[in-house]
Design an enzyme around this catalytic site. Structure first.
Site, PDB file in Angstrom:
ATOM      1  N   HIS A  62      38.762  38.553  37.496  1.00  0.00           N
ATOM      2  CA  HIS A  62      37.522  39.072  37.803  1.00  0.00           C
ATOM      3  C   HIS A  62      37.221  40.415  38.041  1.00  0.00           C
ATOM      4  O   HIS A  62      38.148  40.858  38.250  1.00  0.00           O
ATOM      5  CB  HIS A  62      38.113  38.196  39.322  1.00  0.00           C
ATOM      6  CG  HIS A  62      37.644  36.794  39.517  1.00  0.00           C
ATOM      7  ND1 HIS A  62      36.567  36.294  39.010  1.00  0.00           N
ATOM      8  CD2 HIS A  62      38.725  35.906  40.100  1.00  0.00           C
ATOM      9  CE1 HIS A  62      36.763  34.922  40.081  1.00  0.00           C
ATOM     10  NE2 HIS A  62      37.794  35.170  40.335  1.00  0.00           N
ATOM     11  N   LYS A  93      32.011  32.551  36.612  1.00  0.00           N
ATOM     12  CA  LYS A  93      30.841  31.620  37.326  1.00  0.00           C
ATOM     13  C   LYS A  93      29.456  32.697  37.342  1.00  0.00           C
ATOM     14  O   LYS A  93      28.593  32.133  38.177  1.00  0.00           O
ATOM     15  CB  LYS A  93      31.305  31.891  38.731  1.00  0.00           C
ATOM     16  CG  LYS A  93      32.617  31.105  39.168  1.00  0.00           C
ATOM     17  CD  LYS A  93      33.159  30.712  40.059  1.00  0.00           C
ATOM     18  CE  LYS A  93      34.027  30.244  40.390  1.00  0.00           C
ATOM     19  NZ  LYS A  93      35.773  31.771  39.805  1.00  0.00           N
ATOM     20  N   ALA A  95      25.794  32.665  37.153  1.00  0.00           N
ATOM     21  CA  ALA A  95      24.586  31.078  37.858  1.00  0.00           C
ATOM     22  C   ALA A  95      23.611  31.352  37.754  1.00  0.00           C
ATOM     23  O   ALA A  95      22.730  30.886  39.010  1.00  0.00           O
ATOM     24  CB  ALA A  95      25.123  30.992  39.156  1.00  0.00           C
ATOM     25  N   ASP A  96      23.042  31.607  36.910  1.00  0.00           N
ATOM     26  CA  ASP A  96      21.015  32.298  37.017  1.00  0.00           C
ATOM     27  C   ASP A  96      21.046  31.956  35.758  1.00  0.00           C
ATOM     28  O   ASP A  96      21.176  31.186  35.211  1.00  0.00           O
ATOM     29  CB  ASP A  96      21.213  33.542  37.443  1.00  0.00           C
ATOM     30  CG  ASP A  96      20.295  34.523  38.023  1.00  0.00           C
ATOM     31  OD1 ASP A  96      18.983  33.964  37.957  1.00  0.00           O
ATOM     32  OD2 ASP A  96      20.181  35.304  37.897  1.00  0.00           O
ATOM     33  N   TYR A 213      45.388  23.153  47.996  1.00  0.00           N
ATOM     34  CA  TYR A 213      46.549  23.416  46.472  1.00  0.00           C
ATOM     35  C   TYR A 213      46.578  22.520  46.245  1.00  0.00           C
ATOM     36  O   TYR A 213      47.488  20.990  46.785  1.00  0.00           O
ATOM     37  CB  TYR A 213      47.604  24.825  46.681  1.00  0.00           C
ATOM     38  CG  TYR A 213      46.940  26.088  46.799  1.00  0.00           C
ATOM     39  CD1 TYR A 213      46.726  26.379  45.845  1.00  0.00           C
ATOM     40  CD2 TYR A 213      47.264  26.360  47.820  1.00  0.00           C
ATOM     41  CE1 TYR A 213      46.511  28.180  45.183  1.00  0.00           C
ATOM     42  CE2 TYR A 213      46.529  28.098  47.672  1.00  0.00           C
ATOM     43  CZ  TYR A 213      45.913  28.614  47.062  1.00  0.00           C
ATOM     44  OH  TYR A 213      45.766  29.878  47.235  1.00  0.00           O
TER      45      TYR A 213
HETATM   46  P1  BMP Z   1      44.254  31.197  43.970  1.00  0.00           P
HETATM   47  O1  BMP Z   1      46.225  30.031  42.773  1.00  0.00           O
HETATM   48  O2  BMP Z   1      45.244  32.561  44.530  1.00  0.00           O
HETATM   49  O3  BMP Z   1      44.585  30.325  45.094  1.00  0.00           O
HETATM   50  O4  BMP Z   1      43.298  31.948  42.792  1.00  0.00           O
HETATM   51  C1  BMP Z   1      42.580  30.375  42.461  1.00  0.00           C
HETATM   52  C2  BMP Z   1      41.892  31.193  41.587  1.00  0.00           C
HETATM   53  O5  BMP Z   1      40.885  30.404  41.028  1.00  0.00           O
HETATM   54  C3  BMP Z   1      40.314  32.228  42.129  1.00  0.00           C
HETATM   55  O6  BMP Z   1      40.302  33.428  41.165  1.00  0.00           O
HETATM   56  C4  BMP Z   1      38.962  31.839  41.688  1.00  0.00           C
HETATM   57  O7  BMP Z   1      38.170  32.490  42.078  1.00  0.00           O
HETATM   58  C5  BMP Z   1      39.591  30.869  40.934  1.00  0.00           C
HETATM   59  N1  BMP Z   1      38.811  29.588  41.490  1.00  0.00           N
HETATM   60  C6  BMP Z   1      39.343  28.696  42.067  1.00  0.00           C
HETATM   61  O8  BMP Z   1      39.687  28.610  43.054  1.00  0.00           O
HETATM   62  N2  BMP Z   1      38.488  27.296  42.963  1.00  0.00           N
HETATM   63  C7  BMP Z   1      37.722  26.379  42.201  1.00  0.00           C
HETATM   64  O9  BMP Z   1      36.834  25.616  41.930  1.00  0.00           O
HETATM   65  C8  BMP Z   1      36.963  27.720  41.039  1.00  0.00           C
HETATM   66  C9  BMP Z   1      37.803  28.657  40.686  1.00  0.00           C
HETATM   67  O10 BMP Z   1      37.666  29.151  39.805  1.00  0.00           O
END
Ligand code: BMP
Length: 262
Positions: A62, A93, A95-96, A213
């Protein structure tokens, strides 16, 4: 019957160049792990990229959260991508409307198209977003993922939104090679979209801000995802970055081998 092909087989058959090189490198490195390096300093980002580099197929950034961003950061990331053999995915991402995203992709401070092999877009504006991004990305050999499903609680990316996103991908297969999603999206025998799934963790189920998760096995074996995206589970404890990268890489690869054997 086993409906899953190996990454090697898929590399041989895939019509999209970006997907082909991704599958080839996944097999070469025996990794279906992507690490999301969501840190805010250049030094930390580069240190983590170097530490996890040997274990990942894709490094996800990012870039706009880095406080001391400069083009040298990008050059160093590109060197690490060559050194460790991974692809870079800027999780922008978009979005426009097509005309706006074209500039956001090519120009401005970050010049994402010049260094990021893969990027992604929401489908909420309609198909023009893909056309706009493709004008910039296709000549550079880049690939696009559409956000068909999100991992966070209450996400609106479901039902007809998801179905229509898949239809948009089908109509733009030269540039769109897959999805950010929580499930396999293929419906036809000749269809092979790559699914990258975020929201992966082995130790916790959420983050208190809506993230949800699942385990690598749930993603790859039960839901048919291809690549696990792991962020805080890997970089969350600075002393454990390499150990956690190895652990998730193993868990992801074991799940892939299990899927092939079913
Ligand atoms: P983490 O494993 O620390 O939760 O990070 C997840 C990563 O995936 C972040 O960079 C977030 O922007 C991205 N992400 C997400 O978590 N869910 C989505 O549906 C889409 C994503 O890009």
């Amino acid at each position: 019957m086993n409906t899953y092909k190996s990454y090697t087989e898929r590399a041989k058959q895939h019509p999209n160049a970006c997907a082909r090189s991704l599958f080839e490198l996944m097999e070469r490195k025996q990794s279906n792990l992507s690490v999301a390096v969501d840190v805010t300093s250049k030094k930390e980002l580069l240190a983590i990229a170097d530490a996890v580099g040997p274990f990942v197929c894709v490094l996800k950034t990012h870039i706009d959260i880095v406080e001391d961003f400069d083009m040298d950061l990008v050059q160093q990331l590109e060197s690490l991508a060559k050194k460790h053999d991974f692809l870079i995915f800027e999780d922008r991402k978009f979005a426009d409307i097509g005309n706006t995203v074209k500039h956001q992709y090519a120009n401005g401070v970050y010049k994402i198209a010049s260094w990021s092999h893969i990027t992604n877009a929401h489908t909420v504006p309609g198909e023009g977003i893909i056309k706009g991004l493709a004008e910039v990305g296709l000549p550079l050999g880049r690939g696009l993922l559409l956000l068909a499903e999100m991992s966070s609680k209450g996400a609106l990316t479901k039902g007809s939104y998801t179905t229509e996103s898949v239809e948009m991908a089908r109509r733009n297969k030269d540039f769109v090679f897959g999805f950010i999603a929580q499930h396999k999206m293929n419906q036809f025998d000749d269809e092979d979209f790559v699914v990258m799934s975020p929201g992966v963790g082995l130790d916790v189920k959420g983050d208190g801000l809506g993230q949800q998760y699942r385990t690598p096995r749930e993603v790859i074996v039960e839901s048919g995802g291809d690549i696990i995206i792991v962020g805080r589970g890997i970089y969350g404890n600075p002393d454990q970055v390499e150990a956690q990268a190895k652990r998730y890489r193993q868990a992801g690869w074991d799940a892939y081998l299990e899927r092939l054997s079913i």
